[in-house]
Design an enzyme around this catalytic site. Structure first.
Site, PDB file in Angstrom:
ATOM      1  N   GLU A 167      36.079   4.867  30.086  1.00 13.92           N
ATOM      2  CA  GLU A 167      37.025   4.811  28.956  1.00 13.92           C
ATOM      3  C   GLU A 167      37.455   3.376  28.686  1.00 13.92           C
ATOM      4  O   GLU A 167      37.788   2.618  29.620  1.00 13.92           O
ATOM      5  CB  GLU A 167      38.272   5.669  29.273  1.00 13.92           C
ATOM      6  CG  GLU A 167      39.306   5.610  28.159  1.00 13.92           C
ATOM      7  CD  GLU A 167      40.390   6.667  28.245  1.00 13.92           C
ATOM      8  OE1 GLU A 167      40.347   7.517  29.157  1.00 13.92           O
ATOM      9  OE2 GLU A 167      41.300   6.622  27.389  1.00 13.92           O
ATOM     10  N   LYS A 176      38.185  16.220  37.567  1.00  4.74           N
ATOM     11  CA  LYS A 176      38.064  14.792  37.216  1.00  4.74           C
ATOM     12  C   LYS A 176      39.198  14.026  37.875  1.00  4.74           C
ATOM     13  O   LYS A 176      40.353  14.497  37.857  1.00  4.74           O
ATOM     14  CB  LYS A 176      38.116  14.601  35.699  1.00  4.74           C
ATOM     15  CG  LYS A 176      38.017  13.121  35.297  1.00  4.74           C
ATOM     16  CD  LYS A 176      37.767  12.929  33.819  1.00  4.74           C
ATOM     17  CE  LYS A 176      39.013  13.027  32.976  1.00  4.74           C
ATOM     18  NZ  LYS A 176      40.082  12.072  33.318  1.00  4.74           N
ATOM     19  N   GLU A 198      40.798   9.923  38.381  1.00  2.59           N
ATOM     20  CA  GLU A 198      40.766   8.557  37.849  1.00  2.59           C
ATOM     21  C   GLU A 198      40.693   7.537  38.986  1.00  2.59           C
ATOM     22  O   GLU A 198      41.324   7.728  40.040  1.00  2.59           O
ATOM     23  CB  GLU A 198      42.014   8.302  36.994  1.00  2.59           C
ATOM     24  CG  GLU A 198      42.061   9.164  35.745  1.00  2.59           C
ATOM     25  CD  GLU A 198      43.219   8.816  34.812  1.00  2.59           C
ATOM     26  OE1 GLU A 198      43.939   7.829  35.069  1.00  2.59           O
ATOM     27  OE2 GLU A 198      43.397   9.548  33.818  1.00  2.59           O
ATOM     28  N   ASP A 206      44.360  15.789  31.123  1.00  2.00           N
ATOM     29  CA  ASP A 206      45.817  15.637  31.291  1.00  2.00           C
ATOM     30  C   ASP A 206      46.431  15.021  30.029  1.00  2.00           C
ATOM     31  O   ASP A 206      47.648  14.918  29.904  1.00  2.00           O
ATOM     32  CB  ASP A 206      46.167  14.846  32.553  1.00  2.00           C
ATOM     33  CG  ASP A 206      45.659  13.414  32.524  1.00  2.00           C
ATOM     34  OD1 ASP A 206      44.909  13.051  31.588  1.00  2.00           O
ATOM     35  OD2 ASP A 206      46.019  12.656  33.453  1.00  2.00           O
ATOM     36  N   SER A 207      45.569  14.655  29.061  1.00  2.00           N
ATOM     37  CA  SER A 207      46.070  14.259  27.744  1.00  2.00           C
ATOM     38  C   SER A 207      46.882  15.386  27.115  1.00  2.00           C
ATOM     39  O   SER A 207      47.635  15.164  26.169  1.00  2.00           O
ATOM     40  CB  SER A 207      44.911  13.886  26.812  1.00  2.00           C
ATOM     41  OG  SER A 207      43.896  14.874  26.836  1.00  2.00           O
ATOM     42  N   ASP A 242      41.231  18.254  34.777  1.00  2.00           N
ATOM     43  CA  ASP A 242      41.732  16.929  35.111  1.00  2.00           C
ATOM     44  C   ASP A 242      42.799  17.078  36.195  1.00  2.00           C
ATOM     45  O   ASP A 242      43.743  17.861  36.044  1.00  2.00           O
ATOM     46  CB  ASP A 242      42.398  16.332  33.850  1.00  2.00           C
ATOM     47  CG  ASP A 242      42.026  14.902  33.622  1.00  2.00           C
ATOM     48  OD1 ASP A 242      41.369  14.292  34.484  1.00  2.00           O
ATOM     49  OD2 ASP A 242      42.406  14.387  32.542  1.00  2.00           O
TER      50      ASP A 242
HETATM   51  O1  KIV Z   1      42.808  13.583  29.596  1.00  2.00           O
HETATM   52  C1  KIV Z   1      41.908  13.254  28.818  1.00  2.00           C
HETATM   53  O2  KIV Z   1      41.887  13.672  27.669  1.00  2.00           O
HETATM   54  C2  KIV Z   1      40.878  12.333  29.314  1.00  2.00           C
HETATM   55  C3  KIV Z   1      39.840  11.736  28.430  1.00  2.00           C
HETATM   56  C4  KIV Z   1      38.592  11.397  29.118  1.00  2.00           C
HETATM   57  C5  KIV Z   1      39.601  12.150  27.106  1.00  2.00           C
HETATM   58  O3  KIV Z   1      40.898  12.042  30.459  1.00  2.00           O
END
Ligand code: KIV
Length: 307
Positions: free
Chosen positions: A201, A134, A136, A65-66, A104
């Site tokens: 992280e 993924k 969080e 999500d970056s 993500d």
């Molecule tokens: O969104 C992202 O880039 C991340 C990192 C682990 C690099 O969650």
């Protein structure tokens, strides 16, 4: 053929053959941990760059999500939507043959309820071809529910960017005894709930090492020191394609911004000075057609244009 299965050697001749043979799966990552083989991971968000990353032999590609920040220009990751993440995950999926493709889950897509999280995760697998999602935070119930729904999960603990407002900024986490031990407990709980790997992280090296030693599943570090089972960085960071100062943990491997600036400026100058395109870069009429066109009168040309 399913969207995630590829015939061995199915990529064109440009791809290095060593990269084509073994598809990386979530269980394969645990196998790598057992063998002591470092796991390589990078983010990617589009077809061209994902293809390059895959062909370079990276094991895991995260459609992070970056992308909200490095691709879409937002200040943080919070604004990106499920539909935007799906759009980019599909592009990555089309490019990648070998790496594990992880999507993500964006902010808001799993924070309301476990059911909502499972429903959104299913979209990433079904509509975009993700092989894992993924999430969080220590969301143990959601990890369990996703695992029960046959969706491999990558956890993400420590500095979790979707918690930026709660954390009061992007700060290294787990620096006190209490928070370090809490992080260890969270990692064990997420692993016990069924996660296949955990991104750590922005945490001190020592606690990342302790977690890595304690878990059977791999840890993938970003700003978490060298003892993690693998490392992940943001694609744009390692190539200097961001417009902000880098975090301490980023290593820049190339200055792609400089390459792009130079190439684009050169192109602009060539156009401005009539140096592009050249005759070799132009198409030509055959001699006969050229002669006919040159000798034709204007009404005939007008007739041709209308056809
Ligand atoms: O969104 C992202 O880039 C991340 C990192 C682990 C690099 O969650």
């Amino acid at each position: 053929m399913s969207i995630t299965s590829f015939p061995a050697g199915g990529r064109d001749a440009a791809a290095p053959t060593s990269v084509l043979t073994t598809k990386v799966t979530m269980p394969a990552l645990s196998g790598m941990k057992r063998q002591g083989k470092p796991i390589t991971a990078l983010t990617a968000y589009d077809y061209a760059t994902s293809r390059l990353v895959d062909e370079a032999g990276i094991d895991m590609i995260l459609v992070g999500d970056s992308l909200a920040m490095v691709v879409l220009g937002h200040d943080n990751t919070l604004a990106v939507t499920v539909d935007e993440m799906l759009h980019h995950t599909r592009a990555v999926r089309r490019a990648v043959r070998r790496a594990l493709v992880v999507a993500d889950m964006p902010f808001g897509s799993y924070h309301g309820s476990v059911n909502e999280g499972v429903a959104n995760a299913i979209r990433f697998v079904k509509e975009a071809g993700a092989e894992a999602v993924k999430i969080e935070g220590p969301r143990v119930d959601l990890v369990r529910a996703l695992t029960a729904a046959e969706i491999p999960v990558v956890g993400h603990l420590g500095l979790t960017p979707q918690s930026v407002h709660r954390m009061g900024g992007y700060r290294v986490q787990a620096k006190t005894t209490e928070t370090a031990l809490q992080l260890l407990a969270d990692a064990e709980a997420v692993a016990d709930a069924g996660a296949g790997a955990i991104v750590l992280e922005g945490v001190p090296r020592e606690i990342a090492a302790r977690i890595t030693a304690a878990l059977d599943i791999p840890t993938i570090g970003i700003g978490a020191g060298p003892e993690c089972d693998g490392q992940i960085l943001v694609f744009h960071d390692i190539l200097n394609m961001t417009f902000a100062p880098h975090a301490k943990f980023v290593r820049q491997y190339a200055d792609v911004s400089a390459v792009i600036r130079e190439a684009v400026e050169q192109y602009r100058e060539d156009v401005e000075h009539h140096a592009f395109p050249s005759d070799e870069e132009s198409y030509h009429l055959s001699a006969a057609v050229r002669d006919a066109v040159e000798t034709a009168d204007t009404p005939a040309l007008a007739g041709i244009r209308q056809v």
